[in-house]
Design an enzyme around this catalytic site. Structure first.
Site, PDB file in Angstrom:
ATOM      1  N   GLU A 175       0.779  -1.021  -0.074  1.00  0.00           N
ATOM      2  CA  GLU A 175      -0.136  -0.019   0.041  1.00  0.00           C
ATOM      3  C   GLU A 175       0.823   1.182   0.097  1.00  0.00           C
ATOM      4  OE1 GLU A 175      -2.850   2.389   3.136  1.00  0.00           O
ATOM      5  OE2 GLU A 175      -2.767   0.257   3.322  1.00  0.00           O
ATOM      6  N   LYS A 185     -11.408  -1.093   7.391  1.00  0.00           N
ATOM      7  CA  LYS A 185      -9.923  -0.841   7.836  1.00  0.00           C
ATOM      8  C   LYS A 185     -10.092  -0.707   9.331  1.00  0.00           C
ATOM      9  CE  LYS A 185      -5.965   2.006   7.514  1.00  0.00           C
ATOM     10  NZ  LYS A 185      -5.126   3.208   6.938  1.00  0.00           N
TER      11      LYS A 185
END
Length: 216
Positions: free
Chosen positions: A40, A129
């Site tokens: 990421e 998340k």
């Protein structure tokens, strides 16, 4: 394999906040060498979009590549155009969620409270998340699994090699790791060997945790 399946398969997502594009690219090389293929690239990394483009060019489909700290629709579009297959926002906001979903990428929306988890799920997040996960720990994620058994949860913040097993046992579908996996000091000093060694420790810990869950 869907983009979400790829995230699950990667298991560990390295959250990179690199000081330069060059450091980000070198760090990813070290992470991949150590066995961490979930990457990421946050938008706090300089020239994040070009970094994503270069990583997709050099690593192809051998990495699961996404963009993090996505705060605008323009960032979402640019990241996917550059090769990102998942997008991560630190929070949940309706207009941004819609823009992220319109790209066709897997969408991870940030949440902490039960109400925020409900909102992220309602808006269509593929994954919620849990951030900052350090505030509640694995026991909090496990508690959220009670009312939200069908919502995929990925903790970010507070994940390290020593507690990966606890997060997996609590019900995490994958984990996000930042400084504990790829530290700012190691990147600043060009210690790619340290990052590779740490990645190997994380990858081994995650593999052991998931094996233990399957065997239980």
């Amino acid at each position: 394999m869907t983009h979400l399946d790829a995230i699950r398969a990667a298991g560990v997502l390295a959250v990179l906040r690199a000081p330069s594009p060059e450091a980000a690219i070198s760090a990813v090389g070290a992470l991949v060498a150590g066995g961490v293929t979930g990457i990421e690239i946050t938008y706090s990394t300089p020239d994040a979009t070009e970094v994503i483009r270069e990583l997709r060019r050099t690593h192809g489909e051998n990495i699961t590549l996404g963009a993090g700290t996505v705060l605008t629709a323009a960032q979402a579009d640019e990241a996917v155009d550059a090769g990102a297959t998942f997008l991560v926002s630190p929070g949940t906001e309706a207009a941004l969620a819609s823009a992220m979903l319109s790209t066709g990428a897997a969408v991870l929306l940030g949440a902490m409270t039960p109400s925020e988890v409900m909102e992220a799920s309602r808006l269509g997040a593929h994954v919620v998340k849990l951030f900052p996960a350090s505030l509640g720990g694995p026991s909090f994620l496990k508690a959220l699994r009670g009312p939200f058994p069908e919502v995929p949860l990925i903790p970010t913040g507070g994940v390290n090699a020593a507690n990966i097993g606890e997060w997996v046992a609590a019900g995490a579908v994958a984990v996000g790791a930042g400084g504990d996996l790829c530290s700012a000091s190691a990147m600043a000093q060009g210690r790619w060997d340290v990052i590779e060694d740490t990645a190997r420790i994380f990858a081994d810990a995650y593999a052991q945790a998931t094996y233990s869950e399957v065997s239980a």
